[in-house]
Design a protein around this motif. Structure first.
Motif, PDB file in Angstrom:
ATOM      1  N   ILE A 246       0.743  -1.165   0.176  1.00 23.28           N
ATOM      2  CA  ILE A 246       0.125   0.114  -0.010  1.00 23.28           C
ATOM      3  C   ILE A 246       1.025   1.387   0.003  1.00 23.28           C
ATOM      4  O   ILE A 246       0.746   2.471  -0.748  1.00 23.28           O
ATOM      5  CB  ILE A 246      -0.900   0.144   1.218  1.00 23.28           C
ATOM      6  CG1 ILE A 246      -1.822  -1.290   1.156  1.00 23.28           C
ATOM      7  CG2 ILE A 246      -1.639   1.211   1.491  1.00 23.28           C
ATOM      8  CD1 ILE A 246      -2.752  -1.459   2.260  1.00 23.28           C
ATOM      9  N   ALA A 247       1.818   1.227   0.954  1.00 23.68           N
ATOM     10  CA  ALA A 247       2.974   2.418   1.042  1.00 23.68           C
ATOM     11  C   ALA A 247       3.648   2.623  -0.350  1.00 23.68           C
ATOM     12  O   ALA A 247       3.676   3.752  -0.933  1.00 23.68           O
ATOM     13  CB  ALA A 247       3.693   2.078   1.959  1.00 23.68           C
ATOM     14  N   ARG A 248       3.853   1.471  -0.956  1.00 23.96           N
ATOM     15  CA  ARG A 248       4.738   1.776  -2.329  1.00 23.96           C
ATOM     16  C   ARG A 248       3.686   2.237  -3.198  1.00 23.96           C
ATOM     17  O   ARG A 248       4.116   3.071  -4.353  1.00 23.96           O
ATOM     18  CB  ARG A 248       5.107   0.260  -2.813  1.00 23.96           C
ATOM     19  CG  ARG A 248       5.953   0.183  -4.116  1.00 23.96           C
ATOM     20  CD  ARG A 248       6.312  -1.043  -4.586  1.00 23.96           C
ATOM     21  NE  ARG A 248       6.985  -1.865  -3.413  1.00 23.96           N
ATOM     22  CZ  ARG A 248       6.424  -2.920  -2.820  1.00 23.96           C
ATOM     23  NH1 ARG A 248       5.238  -3.335  -3.249  1.00 23.96           N
ATOM     24  NH2 ARG A 248       7.172  -3.515  -1.705  1.00 23.96           N
ATOM     25  N   GLN A 249       2.342   1.718  -3.407  1.00 28.06           N
ATOM     26  CA  GLN A 249       1.375   2.080  -4.258  1.00 28.06           C
ATOM     27  C   GLN A 249       1.182   3.712  -4.047  1.00 28.06           C
ATOM     28  O   GLN A 249       1.091   4.436  -5.003  1.00 28.06           O
ATOM     29  CB  GLN A 249       0.156   1.356  -4.125  1.00 28.06           C
ATOM     30  CG  GLN A 249      -0.871   1.854  -5.179  1.00 28.06           C
ATOM     31  CD  GLN A 249      -2.172   0.999  -5.073  1.00 28.06           C
ATOM     32  OE1 GLN A 249      -2.399   0.142  -4.192  1.00 28.06           O
ATOM     33  NE2 GLN A 249      -3.397   1.159  -5.795  1.00 28.06           N
ATOM     34  N   GLN A 250       1.068   4.164  -2.783  1.00 30.90           N
ATOM     35  CA  GLN A 250       0.974   5.648  -2.593  1.00 30.90           C
ATOM     36  C   GLN A 250       1.988   6.401  -3.051  1.00 30.90           C
ATOM     37  O   GLN A 250       1.822   7.399  -3.493  1.00 30.90           O
ATOM     38  CB  GLN A 250       0.480   5.602  -1.113  1.00 30.90           C
ATOM     39  CG  GLN A 250      -0.902   5.250  -0.507  1.00 30.90           C
ATOM     40  CD  GLN A 250      -0.972   5.020   0.807  1.00 30.90           C
ATOM     41  OE1 GLN A 250      -0.016   5.365   1.711  1.00 30.90           O
ATOM     42  NE2 GLN A 250      -2.246   4.922   1.314  1.00 30.90           N
ATOM     43  N   ALA A 251       3.240   5.687  -2.852  1.00 33.43           N
ATOM     44  CA  ALA A 251       4.331   6.501  -3.460  1.00 33.43           C
ATOM     45  C   ALA A 251       4.395   6.726  -4.704  1.00 33.43           C
ATOM     46  O   ALA A 251       4.818   7.539  -5.140  1.00 33.43           O
ATOM     47  CB  ALA A 251       5.530   5.722  -2.610  1.00 33.43           C
ATOM     48  N   GLU A 252       3.874   5.542  -5.488  1.00 32.03           N
ATOM     49  CA  GLU A 252       4.184   5.704  -6.903  1.00 32.03           C
ATOM     50  C   GLU A 252       3.066   6.646  -7.452  1.00 32.03           C
ATOM     51  O   GLU A 252       3.360   7.256  -8.344  1.00 32.03           O
ATOM     52  CB  GLU A 252       3.692   4.342  -7.471  1.00 32.03           C
ATOM     53  CG  GLU A 252       5.010   3.311  -7.091  1.00 32.03           C
ATOM     54  CD  GLU A 252       4.673   1.796  -7.417  1.00 32.03           C
ATOM     55  OE1 GLU A 252       3.494   1.791  -8.040  1.00 32.03           O
ATOM     56  OE2 GLU A 252       5.418   0.940  -7.678  1.00 32.03           O
ATOM     57  N   GLU A 253       1.860   6.887  -6.713  1.00 36.39           N
ATOM     58  CA  GLU A 253       0.806   7.692  -7.011  1.00 36.39           C
ATOM     59  C   GLU A 253       1.104   9.310  -6.847  1.00 36.39           C
ATOM     60  O   GLU A 253       0.933   9.947  -7.570  1.00 36.39           O
ATOM     61  CB  GLU A 253      -0.434   7.392  -6.545  1.00 36.39           C
ATOM     62  CG  GLU A 253      -1.034   5.985  -6.722  1.00 36.39           C
ATOM     63  CD  GLU A 253      -2.261   5.615  -6.237  1.00 36.39           C
ATOM     64  OE1 GLU A 253      -2.546   6.460  -4.933  1.00 36.39           O
ATOM     65  OE2 GLU A 253      -3.033   4.536  -6.460  1.00 36.39           O
ATOM     66  N   GLU A 254       1.919   9.268  -5.584  1.00 43.90           N
ATOM     67  CA  GLU A 254       2.336  10.467  -5.505  1.00 43.90           C
ATOM     68  C   GLU A 254       3.387  11.082  -6.341  1.00 43.90           C
ATOM     69  O   GLU A 254       3.401  12.177  -6.963  1.00 43.90           O
ATOM     70  CB  GLU A 254       3.021  10.626  -3.780  1.00 43.90           C
ATOM     71  CG  GLU A 254       3.608  11.980  -3.427  1.00 43.90           C
ATOM     72  CD  GLU A 254       2.492  12.995  -3.664  1.00 43.90           C
ATOM     73  OE1 GLU A 254       2.873  14.012  -3.223  1.00 43.90           O
ATOM     74  OE2 GLU A 254       1.114  12.509  -3.269  1.00 43.90           O
ATOM     75  N   VAL A 255       4.400  10.116  -6.813  1.00 42.75           N
ATOM     76  CA  VAL A 255       5.279  10.529  -7.826  1.00 42.75           C
ATOM     77  C   VAL A 255       4.733  10.780  -9.238  1.00 42.75           C
ATOM     78  O   VAL A 255       5.066  11.847  -9.669  1.00 42.75           O
ATOM     79  CB  VAL A 255       6.298   9.063  -7.965  1.00 42.75           C
ATOM     80  CG1 VAL A 255       7.395   9.364  -9.209  1.00 42.75           C
ATOM     81  CG2 VAL A 255       7.311   9.183  -6.927  1.00 42.75           C
ATOM     82  N   LYS A 256       3.625   9.921  -9.371  1.00 42.17           N
ATOM     83  CA  LYS A 256       3.086  10.226 -10.774  1.00 42.17           C
ATOM     84  C   LYS A 256       2.121  11.641 -10.628  1.00 42.17           C
ATOM     85  O   LYS A 256       2.219  12.420 -11.351  1.00 42.17           O
ATOM     86  CB  LYS A 256       2.065   9.268 -10.937  1.00 42.17           C
ATOM     87  CG  LYS A 256       1.100   9.416 -12.200  1.00 42.17           C
ATOM     88  CD  LYS A 256       0.100   8.139 -12.016  1.00 42.17           C
ATOM     89  CE  LYS A 256      -0.718   8.361 -13.682  1.00 42.17           C
ATOM     90  NZ  LYS A 256      -1.678   7.597 -13.898  1.00 42.17           N
TER      91      LYS A 256
END
Length: 269
Positions: A246-256
């Motif tokens: 979840i944290a990885r997905q959130q980080a990826e979304e934030e980067v995007k």
């Protein structure tokens, strides 16, 4: 038990062999209940030990006639063991019919018997050629030692010295006799174990089986606890992995999101 060579109240000229050599003397089997309890234990233990040897006869308080034609020549050992004559049931022990006397005799000495045990009876057993003669004083009051043993050498009994563990070794039986908390104990030096009655052996096996079952149950409970711990660890690891995902997905979304924001800013510049 007593010798009866000097008694005159026994049948002397009966009409048949059973009457000539009666199988009872009317005397009690033991001097006390305590004597009787240990005597029964001893007989059961010796019979169990020699059960797989069909030539060995073990008996107790059986009238033993040693002179054919003279019913007054009789003695009743508390315990006797005879090799080479078989385990068949007997009413009496007739030396001339068996072809030999006993190989081992043990007497339970009491206040009324100990003097005879050390004198006339000892002389008689020596005359009969009995290799081992043991005496046991259950009360530890009458004999010089509660347990005494004698070995026949050149027709005379000599004392068997106690071993380093205070046991009396019977070479004819291959067993060591001990006093254990005022009771008799018999140790088999070849089998390296204390002898037991069949009931004691069954009880020991039951206790061993129960202990084994308890041990198995404990192991099963331990294994279950470990499995539960592993399951908990696995659940914890799974939850941790989910949180990381979840944290990885959130980080990826934030980067995007940041990249898109940067791209819009560059477009308007």
């Amino acid at each position: 038990m007593d010798t009866y060579a000097n008694r005159h109240n026994m049948p002397y000229a009966p009409t048949d062999t059973a009457d000539l050599y009666p199988d009872t003397d009317g005397e009690p089997m033991a001097a006390s209940d305590f004597h009787l309890e240990i005597l029964i234990w001893l007989l059961q233990t010796l019979k169990a030990h020699f059960a797989q040897r069909p030539d060995v006869y073990v008996s107790g308080d059986i009238l033993t006639y040693y002179t054919e034609g003279d019913p007054r020549a009789v003695v009743a050992p508390d315990v006797l063991v005879s090799f080479g004559i078989g385990q068949k049931q007997r009413h009496t022990y007739k030396v001339w019919e068996e072809g030999k006397g006993p190989d081992f005799v043990m007497e339970f000495s009491s206040k009324t018997t100990y003097q005879n045990d050390l004198t006339d009876k000892m002389d008689l057993y020596a005359t009969l050629g009995i290799p081992n003669y043991l005496l046991y004083d259950a009360e530890a009051l009458y004999l010089p030692s509660p347990l005494m043993g004698f070995q026949l050498v050149d027709g005379v009994y000599i004392p068997i010295p106690p071993g380093v563990d205070s046991g009396i070794h019977s070479d004819i039986l291959g067993l060591d006799f001990h006093i254990r908390e005022r009771r008799l104990g018999i140790y088999d030096p070849v089998g390296e174990q204390w002898l037991q009655t069949p009931a004691e052996t069954a009880e020991a096996r039951a206790e061993t089986a129960e202990a084994h079952a308890e041990e198995q149950a404990t192991r099963a409970e331990t294994a279950k606890a470990r499995a539960e711990q592993e399951a908990t660890r696995a659940e914890t690891a799974e939850a941790h992995a989910e949180r990381e995902a979840i944290a990885r997905q959130q980080a990826e979304e934030e980067v995007k999101r940041l990249r898109e924001q940067l791209a819009r800013a560059q477009a308007h510049s």
